[in-house]
Design an enzyme around this catalytic site. Structure first.
Site: not given
Length: 348
Positions: A19-20, A73, A103, A145, A206-208, A230
């Site tokens: 989710p962004m 979310q 976030c 999350k 999640n991440g990179d 993302g």
């Protein structure tokens, strides 16, 4: 990749869209799922009741024509308000509720929502319990999350993960950075691996994750059940099928045909305009177009011109001409850097 289960819902694979804010609206979620993502979570919806009927929130809650499961979310700081937001979104079609404790944006953390909740473990747990109590009787799974912690000296993801599992969370997603890091530095995966080893519910890393090789390495390091992507999907939504192919075969897919990318983008633009209308749609589409072209030959110059256009017809014609001209010399899309360093939108 093999299929994946969240509550009663079977997903086609284990590659998820993060989710962004400002990005993962319905048209973008549908595009990513069409190009290989198995699951997508909506933009963050506030728990503040007075904002539910604003145009911004109603667009975020628009799931017209979207394939199940519909995942929404929610963000907030008050357990009762979060429970009420859960019921509100379920009434409007949500089939999975995701709680935002990831976030890092200041406007969210300054009201002690998002990843700021990780600093107050009793409140975080009370929110989880309230949301689960509202969702469970209606057969709606609740996911969470979060980040690894607030800062380098306060990495409490493991503690919160265990507590959340005990409170009935169906799945945990961990972004491998602290709130203090924002999106700077590199994500670390040791904490995600520790969470995975400590709980029985599915854990998502999640991440990179920005390439097929990185996806494979993160899965191997963390033993996570799924991956969430993302910023690397901004301007490159076909990354999901690239990763799926690589994990299944060990081989890299060739770049997509340039004219096929044009078609995907133009179709996405028309769905975007249909949701936002011409005035706002043209302006908010600029970031999607910019991400798609910035690493391509002539992309920066095209961006400068495109940002001056203010009608649907002009914008679509310019995009079509750019890609048709590029296709004359590059049948396959030239390989460039993903546009995920352009932090116009941050993962929630």
């Amino acid at each position: 990749m093999s299929r994946f289960q969240i509550g009663p819902y079977e997903l086609p694979n284990r590659l998820f869209v993060a989710p962004m804010a400002g990005v993962t609206d319905r048209p973008f979620r549908q595009l990513c799922r069409r190009l290989g993502a198995g699951y997508a979570v909506s933009e963050m919806v506030t728990s503040r009741k007075e904002l539910w009927h604003t145009l911004k929130t109603s667009r975020r809650a628009d799931h017209t024509g979207e394939a199940a499961p519909i995942a929404v979310q929610i963000a907030g700081t008050d357990p009762a308000m979060m429970a009420e937001a859960t019921a509100y979104n379920i009434d409007r079609g949500a089939q999975i509720i995701d709680i935002n404790m990831g976030c890092p944006a200041k406007k969210v953390c300054n009201v002690f929502a998002g990843s700021a909740l990780m600093r107050n473990e009793p409140l975080a747990l009370a929110i989880v319990e309230a949301v689960v109590a509202q969702a469970a009787p209606r057969g709606v799974p609740v996911t969470l999350k979060m980040r690894t912690g607030w800062c380098d000296t306060e990495r409490n993801a493991l503690t919160l993960a265990r507590a959340a599992e005990g409170a009935g969370i169906a799945m945990l997603t961990v972004h491998g950075r602290t709130r203090e890091q924002g999106y700077k530095g590199a994500a670390e995966y040791d904490t995600i691996a520790a969470v995975k080893a400590a709980v029985r519910v599915p854990v998502v890393a999640n991440g990179d994750i920005d390439s097929p090789a990185k996806a494979q390495a993160v899965l191997a390091h963390t033993q996570a059940d799924a991956l969430m992507i993302g910023r690397a999907a901004q301007g490159r939504p076909w990354i999901f099928r690239e990763i799926a192919h690589y994990l299944a075969t060990g081989e890299l897919l060739p770049p997509p045909p340039t004219r096929e990318v044009k078609q995907w983008l133009v179709e996405h633009l028309h769905e975007h305009y249909a949701l936002y209308g011409e005035y706002l749609g043209v302006r908010t589409a600029r970031k999607h177009i910019g991400w798609a072209v910035r690493a391509l030959p002539g992309g920066e110059a095209f961006r400068a011109v495109m940002n001056t256009l203010d009608s649907i017809d002009a914008q679509v014609a310019a995009v079509a001409t750019f890609f048709d001209t590029l296709a004359d010399t590059h049948r396959l899309l030239p390989q460039g850097l993903a546009a995920n360093d352009d932090l116009l939108a941050l993962e929630a």
